[in-house]
Design an enzyme around this catalytic site. Structure first.
Site, mmCIF file in Angstrom:
data_model
loop_
_atom_site.group_PDB
_atom_site.id
_atom_site.type_symbol
_atom_site.label_atom_id
_atom_site.label_comp_id
_atom_site.label_asym_id
_atom_site.label_seq_id
_atom_site.Cartn_x
_atom_site.Cartn_y
_atom_site.Cartn_z
ATOM 1 N N TYR A 495 -46.796 28.036 -89.098
ATOM 2 C CA TYR A 495 -47.246 27.278 -88.151
ATOM 3 C C TYR A 495 -47.964 25.624 -88.069
ATOM 4 O O TYR A 495 -46.797 24.733 -88.073
ATOM 5 C CB TYR A 495 -48.175 27.976 -86.558
ATOM 6 C CG TYR A 495 -48.455 26.707 -85.665
ATOM 7 C CD1 TYR A 495 -47.390 27.615 -84.666
ATOM 8 C CD2 TYR A 495 -49.599 26.331 -85.020
ATOM 9 C CE1 TYR A 495 -48.102 26.704 -83.059
ATOM 10 C CE2 TYR A 495 -49.857 25.518 -83.863
ATOM 11 C CZ TYR A 495 -49.137 25.776 -83.088
ATOM 12 O OH TYR A 495 -49.323 25.290 -81.471
ATOM 13 N N SER A 575 -42.794 27.090 -80.320
ATOM 14 C CA SER A 575 -43.928 26.008 -80.682
ATOM 15 C C SER A 575 -43.315 25.075 -81.437
ATOM 16 O O SER A 575 -42.956 24.759 -81.534
ATOM 17 C CB SER A 575 -44.859 26.950 -79.862
ATOM 18 O OG SER A 575 -45.830 25.448 -79.252
ATOM 19 N N ASP A 659 -39.911 28.463 -69.016
ATOM 20 C CA ASP A 659 -40.822 27.165 -70.594
ATOM 21 C C ASP A 659 -41.048 26.055 -69.818
ATOM 22 O O ASP A 659 -40.539 25.199 -69.326
ATOM 23 C CB ASP A 659 -40.010 27.453 -71.572
ATOM 24 C CG ASP A 659 -41.314 27.656 -73.126
ATOM 25 O OD1 ASP A 659 -42.744 26.750 -72.152
ATOM 26 O OD2 ASP A 659 -41.436 27.578 -74.318
ATOM 27 N N HIS A 694 -43.385 30.749 -71.793
ATOM 28 C CA HIS A 694 -44.286 29.795 -73.641
ATOM 29 C C HIS A 694 -44.340 31.440 -74.623
ATOM 30 O O HIS A 694 -44.214 31.123 -75.116
ATOM 31 C CB HIS A 694 -45.194 29.156 -73.287
ATOM 32 C CG HIS A 694 -45.260 27.990 -75.251
ATOM 33 N ND1 HIS A 694 -43.218 27.377 -74.955
ATOM 34 C CD2 HIS A 694 -46.225 28.067 -75.522
ATOM 35 C CE1 HIS A 694 -43.760 26.431 -76.406
ATOM 36 N NE2 HIS A 694 -45.179 27.116 -76.421
#
Length: 723
Positions: A495, A575, A659, A694
């Site tokens: 991430y 993301s 999203d 999302h």
């Protein structure tokens, strides 16, 4: 406050490119050419994506944006493109010989009773439960000695399970509750207010709520936050002036009182309000980005009281933890990058008057309250250790955890004599435990019923060296006894942003990958919060490349140690993690066989022009800041760094058509660039989930289908013939 604002979600959360198919005339339409889509397992003919002539100029540099038209989520042409791409992708995925077998195993792994931590409201103990494959968790309640009953069942909110319960907040006496629902995964919410005794709505629902907490003041009303509904597309239009409202029960929403955010001077992208438990004070937080907030306090006992500034800049993060009369406990990283707990006197709230209750240490702190105590949850190399303190900051004891892993929870009412917490790691399913706050003894409340034998697997933490010499931790999990000969299918996950910490936790979908013989590696990259604010800041703006270098370093370690090889390595992230995957696959395409960017931030020049994207500027900077920042973003923006003549990994881009956080146009444009420029035989597909956002509130049925597609695509493109 007390971390009790429960939000339930499952997070979650192909062949040879045919010459010329990406070079069609800009007058060709997707609708006209979608019938050209053809799939065979040795080659793919993609739907034609027309090219426009849009060119933007930044500081004297002209940047073409040929797929700008895909940003229009309200156009029929974009809808036709989505249908055509999904048709091509599903035709490919459905021909993977063992995809159905993977789906069956995922269904079996997720088909068990899942129960969340109990929490006390009024005379009841509430808990979330899923009987197995229910699309949404059901909220139950139970009185001591009586049978549990259904309180709210989100599976009845819609026929297809795409309407979810996102959060709920009760009054102090438990007699009323307000809960938020999300439709199709959207961040826009509706609020419903109910009498908990009858479970009946007491007035009309509130609408157009977004990025909002809920905070009651007695039984009279509550605070919530939202933006003005944008003109045009509510899924992609910019929203950057958040407002805090007070809703008084019995009055229409149109009469709700605007508390903060209505003027240019009060303009912030994220605003929230929390009333103290006794209803005496309101604490307002206001932020222009996802890091750093101003803080204000208001005396609710005086009708004409003003909001008093407490923290006047956005250089730190501070939030309310607990209160007793005029004494308020705050958690802050002001002058304490790893956070501390401070006591504030409401009459003298300036930071110069704060007194440390739990000082900063070398480990990152998060704090909860329960049973009249403070529970300090620390991270040491991304794993948990927990200490109990009294409200004055005196240490009571260390909490003994079952093993190395992640502990969460430890919150509840002051009157409770026990609190609940959860524990898990990558290979150990979550267990809920009860802690007696007086004795410090823990007992098992509920063990996971997942059909997974963790004894067959091992998980270890290693430290590798990134490009600039920084030591980075990574946890690697796999079946016991695997051979380190470079042949193991491996997913590397990361991430690296927004102060988010990836702590070891169990996942049924990940367990399916492990059972298939796969290795799962999680790297704790800079940009995250594993080592506090300094670690976060080391992966932001003009230092964002550190994050990509850390991820590339993790891949090189796995290959060097023969855990896997480039031909058996996939990179995965969602993301901001989708940006991570997009960046490393365009910078080092030869390093990976498969790339799996999910709901990614992929157009770094325009991300801030959509919905709440401008709030991410603390991590990214924007293309409008200055020439240096523009050039830096252009240098790694995935959409702008796909080059013709390069062989990219087999890529499955995933996104949701609803999203409204990271708009799907990011993924649409990236997929179009890959399909137009891919030089090798690896497929570049996009999977667009309909009526999905999302990730929050995704029905279990869709989760199973999605991971069956992802794992099938990954193994097939690694050359795995059967499983």
């Amino acid at each position: 406050m007390n971390n009790k604002k429960l939000s339930l979600s499952l997070a979650v959360i192909s062949g040879l490119f045919l010459a010329g198919c990406g070079q069609q005339s800009s007058t060709s339409s997707t609708a006209q050419n979608s019938q050209l889509a053809e799939v065979k397992m040795d080659k793919v003919m993609y739907p034609v994506t027309k090219k426009g002539d849009v060119v933007d100029e930044y500081f004297g540099t002209k940047v073409p944006d040929p797929y700008r038209w895909l940003e229009d989520d309200m156009s029929a042409e974009t809808a036709d493109w989505v249908k055509a791409q999904n048709k091509t992708t599903q035709a490919y995925l459905s021909n993977i010989p063992y995809r159905e077998k993977i789906e069956q195993r995922l269904s079996a792994l997720l088909d068990y009773e899942k129960v969340g931590m109990p929490f006390i409201e009024g005379d009841y103990s509430y808990f979330y439960k899923n009987d197995g494959l229910q699309n949404q968790y059901v909220l139950y309640r139970q009185k001591e000695g009586e049978e549990a009953e259904v309180f709210l069942d989100p599976n009845t909110f819609s026929d297809d399970g795409t309407v979810s319960l996102s959060s709920i907040e009760f009054t102090k006496d438990g007699s009323l509750a307000v809960y938020l629902i999300s439709e199709g995964g959207s961040d826009w919410r509706k609020a419903k207010i109910i009498d908990t005794k009858t479970k009946k709505e007491v007035e009309n629902e509130l609408i157009d709520i977004k990025f909002s907490g809920l905070s009651w003041v007695g039984n009279e009303g509550f605070y919530y936050s939202s933006y003005d509904k944008p003109k045009g597309s509510e899924l992609s239009a910019k929203t950057d002036q958040h407002k805090l409202y007070y809703h008084k029960l019995g009055t229409p929403q149109s009469q709700d009182t605007l508390i903060f955010g209505g003027t240019e001077a009060e303009k912030h992208r994220y605003v929230g309000g929390n009333a103290t438990e006794d209803g005496k004070y309101l604490i307002v937080s206001a932020a222009v980005s996802t890091s750093g907030n101003r803080l204000f306090i208001k005396d609710l006992t005086k009708a004409d009281s003003k909001l008093i500034p407490v923290v006047t800049d956005t250089n730190s993060d501070t939030y309310l933890l607990d209160s007793k009369g005029d004494e308020l406990l705050l958690v802050t990283n002001m002058d304490a990058p790893n956070k501390r707990v401070v006591k504030m006197d409401a009459a003298n709230p300036a930071p110069t008057n704060w007194v440390d209750v739990i000082p900063e240490t070398e480990n990152v702190l998060s704090v909860s309250t329960g049973g009249g105590y403070l529970f300090a949850k620390y991270m040491r190399h991304a794993t948990s250790f927990v200490q109990q303190f009294d409200l004055a900051g005196n240490k009571v004891r260390d909490i003994e955890l079952p093993e190395v892993g992640t502990a969460g929870g430890f919150w509840g009412k002051k009157s409770q004599d026990k609190v609940y917490y959860s524990f898990s790691n990558q290979k150990t399913p979550s267990t809920i435990l009860t802690l007696d706050v007086s004795s410090g003894e823990s007992s098992v409340h509920l063990k996971s019923k997942v059909k997974f034998n963790s004894d067959d697997f091992e998980s270890k933490q290693i430290f590798y060296t990134s490009k600039d010499g920084t030591k980075v931790p990574m946890i690697i999990t796999h079946k016991k006894g695997i051979k380190l000969d470079g042949s193991n299918p491996t997913i590397l996950y990361g991430y690296g942003g927004f102060n988010v910490s990836l702590q070891p936790q169990f996942s049924s979908t990940r367990a399916a990958w492990l059972e298939l013989g796969g290795v799962y590696a999680v790297a704790n990259l800079r940009g995250g919060g594993e080592y506090g604010k300094k670690w976060h800041d080391a992966g932001t703006q003009l230092k964002k490349q550190n994050v990509f270098d850390d991820f590339i370093g993790a891949a090189e370690y796995l290959i060097k140690e023969k855990v896997t090889s480039s031909e058996k390595l996939a990179v995965m992230g969602g993301s901001n993690g989708g940006l991570l995957v997009g960046a490393v696959m365009t910078q080092r395409p030869e390093l990976f066989k498969v790339a799996l960017p999910a709901v990614g931030v992929l157009d770094m020049l325009r991300y801030h022009t959509f919905t709440s994207g401008a709030g991410w500027a603390y991590d990214y900077g924007t293309s409008e800041d200055n020439k240096e920042m523009f050039n830096y973003l252009l240098g790694y923006s995935p959409v702008h760094n796909v080059k013709a003549g390069v062989e990219y990994p087999a890529t499955l881009v995933t996104t949701g058509d609803h999203d409204d956080r990271v708009v799907p146009a990011h993924s649409f444009k990236f997929a179009a660039e890959l399909q137009a420029k891919q030089a090798g035989s690896n497929p570049t597909l996009i999977r667009i989930e309909t009526d999905a956002g999302h990730g929050a509130g995704t029905p279990i049925s869709k989760t199973i289908e999605q991971y069956a597609d992802i794992y099938g695509f990954t193994l097939y493109n690694m050359g795995v013939k059967d499983i």
